[in-house]
Enzyme design. Structure first.
Site, PDB file in Angstrom:
ATOM      1  CG  HIS A   1      -1.693   1.253   1.445  1.00 13.25           C
ATOM      2  ND1 HIS A   1      -2.720   1.648   0.608  1.00 13.25           N
ATOM      3  CD2 HIS A   1      -1.580   2.220   2.390  1.00 13.25           C
ATOM      4  CE1 HIS A   1      -3.216   2.809   1.049  1.00 13.25           C
ATOM      5  NE2 HIS A   1      -2.546   3.173   2.114  1.00 13.25           N
TER       6      HIS A   1
ATOM      7  CD  GLU B   1      -6.924   4.481   3.945  1.00 10.34           C
ATOM      8  OE1 GLU B   1      -6.725   4.361   5.177  1.00 10.34           O
ATOM      9  OE2 GLU B   1      -6.196   5.159   3.195  1.00 10.34           O
TER      10      GLU B   1
ATOM     11  CG  ASP C   1      -8.818   5.449   7.949  1.00 11.62           C
ATOM     12  OD1 ASP C   1      -9.517   6.368   8.409  1.00 11.62           O
ATOM     13  OD2 ASP C   1      -7.611   5.583   7.653  1.00 11.62           O
TER      14      ASP C   1
ATOM     15  CE  LYS D   1      -6.395   8.775   5.654  1.00 16.75           C
ATOM     16  NZ  LYS D   1      -6.565   7.448   5.084  1.00 16.75           N
TER      17      LYS D   1
ATOM     18  NE  ARG E   1       6.841  10.285  -1.208  1.00 17.74           N
ATOM     19  CZ  ARG E   1       5.841   9.862  -0.435  1.00 17.74           C
ATOM     20  NH1 ARG E   1       4.941  10.720   0.003  1.00 17.74           N
ATOM     21  NH2 ARG E   1       5.762   8.598  -0.099  1.00 17.74           N
TER      22      ARG E   1
HETATM   23 MN    MN Z   1      -5.861   4.401   7.180  1.00 16.53          MN
END
Ligand code: MN
Length: 456
Positions: free
Chosen positions: A151, A219, A253, A273, A160
């Site tokens: 992940h 998630e 999440d 989040k 990036r």
């Molecule tokens: Mn998470």
């Protein structure tokens, strides 16, 4: 290889008088005893009770404790009588071990009968489908990790491209402090959040916008519940992890990717989040998961060995299969079944749960019974094992190093998704299967996306 964590409570031939618990496909055989808390109604009022899932039923443990059916209610079991959550039991490993054996005594096929027992059995069972669950633990603090290297590498490649995995990743389990107040139990609808989003690429001079999140994601994670904790200033050595890790549940999440991309530097996740995270209603205890413990992940050639304080007993990887399913509003209206988006394994995590705990407490940070550690998104090497849409719809980077256009997921209705739409229900499942043992399941973690609030 024999597993030292296995005992009589894992015996696969043990059966229950609750017939549905003997179905090989159930998540909740008598060997599991998944813990929950629920709203009990009697004599015209409601209150929180503790329960245990058995087959397709919930056994009212609070009622059993009050009736004396679990042994002396003045002794250790008295902990449970007036508690709306499992924290006290979790904090005392010998109480839980004892309770596991007593519950099996009560539930096994050959348990003592008699008229009083028969009446008690009838009164103490409610179908799971008719139960209103609460969170099984009172969660004081929530920390989310980033323990899947797959992940971290995938997401790093998007943000990036020339430097996907930062140099600290292989040495330090990366995490951030989440927020406990917005943890909700499975079935609670989740509002699409409002948030600040970055100026569009290639429009110099444009400013950020504020409005409903456009890139809402889930998630697929597992959460670990802390049992016994530590005093402030006193680290938990990794050798003590077994006393401190109580059990696990499914964690979604929810993530606002457009908000995340704009806000995460330099201090990490925040409003992208903490608008909501969903938890399954059950704690699957580490005792129940013992048959599925396995050697930790092999480090690839070139990866450093962990520092000594993160070197554990070597068998804290857990062979848990995780699945994400989606049901759109249109699918629901047409009576269709949810479609599976991914299937992965918790075995593929780079950092194991004992390492997450030892690292968290290594500076003396005090853990408390009921604290929750999120694993981070569970993704494996295979594209269909990726545990969030951000990764599932990513097709890699092009020759210019930038991500290629996303490939939408197709639903059986012909609808497509690169991120979640209002009305979508995300359904997460987890289970363990191994030859010679009963299947141990986690139940489900569900949540429907509701439209964003309107700002007055
Ligand atoms: Mn998470």
């Amino acid at each position: 290889m024999s597993n030292p964590h296995i005992n009589d409570t894992h015996n696969p031939s043990m059966k229950s008088w609750v017939e549905s618990a003997n179905d090989p496909a159930t998540d909740f055989p008598i060997q599991n005893l998944a813990l929950c808390a629920f709203v009990a109604e009697h004599d015209g009022h409601t209150h929180g009770h503790l329960g245990v899932a058995i087959g397709d039923q919930v056994l009212d443990v609070s009622m059993l404790a009050m009736s004396g059916a679990l042994g002396d209610p003045e002794g250790d079991m008295a902990y449970m009588l007036h508690s709306p959550a499992w924290n006290f039991v979790a904090a005392t490993p010998h109480v839980w071990g004892d309770l596991r054996a007593r519950l099996q005594e009560f539930l096994r096929e050959d348990a003592a009968g008699g008229q009083r027992m028969r009446r008690l059995r009838e009164k103490a069972l409610t179908p799971i489908a008719a139960t209103k669950f609460m969170l099984p633990m009172t969660i004081f603090d929530y920390t989310d990790f980033y323990a899947s290297k797959h992940h971290a590498t995938n997401v790093g490649s998007m943000f990036r491209p020339d430097n996907p995995l930062l140099p600290n990743y292989r040495h330090v389990p990366i995490g951030y402090h989440g927020r406990a107040s917005s943890l909700v139990v499975s079935g609670t609808p989740v509002r699409r959040p409002l948030g600040q989003q970055s100026p569009p690429d290639g429009e110099p001079g444009a400013g950020p916008a504020f409005g409903p999140c456009k890139l809402l994601d889930y998630e697929m994670e597992l959460g670990v519940y802390i049992g016994a904790g530590n005093r402030l200033g006193e680290p938990i050595p990794i050798s003590r992890a077994a006393e401190c890790l109580f059990g696990m549940g499914i964690l979604n999440d929810w993530s606002a990717r457009d908000v995340q991309k704009w806000e995460y530097q330099p201090l990490g996740p925040f409003l992208a989040k903490n608008f909501a995270s969903s938890l399954s209603p059950f704690v699957i205890t580490m005792d129940a998961l013992a048959p599925f413990r396995t050697a930790g992940p092999e480090r690839e050639a070139g990866d450093p060995q962990p520092l000594p304080y993160l070197r554990g007993s070597g068998d804290w990887a857990l062979d848990i299969t995780v699945e994400v399913h989606l049901l759109s509003e249109q699918m629901r209206r047409r009576g269709m079944s949810p479609v599976r988006l991914s299937r992965g394994s918790f075995r593929d995590m780079y950092w194991t749960v004992d390492q997450l705990l030892a690292h968290h407490a290594s500076n003396g940070c005090n853990m408390q019974p009921g604290d929750l550690l999120g694993s981070g998104t569970i993704s494996g090497r295979a594209p269909d094992s990726r545990g969030c849409l951000l990764e599932l719809t990513w097709q890699g980077n092009g020759p210019d190093g930038k991500p290629l256009p996303r490939k939408a997921v197709e639903l059986p209705t012909g609808e497509t998704r690169t991120f979640l739409a209002d009305g979508d229900e995300v359904i997460m499942k987890a289970y363990c299967e191994r030859e010679g043992f009963r299947r141990i399941g986690f139940g489900e973690c569900r949540g429907v996306v509701m439209p964003a609030p309107v700002l007055a």
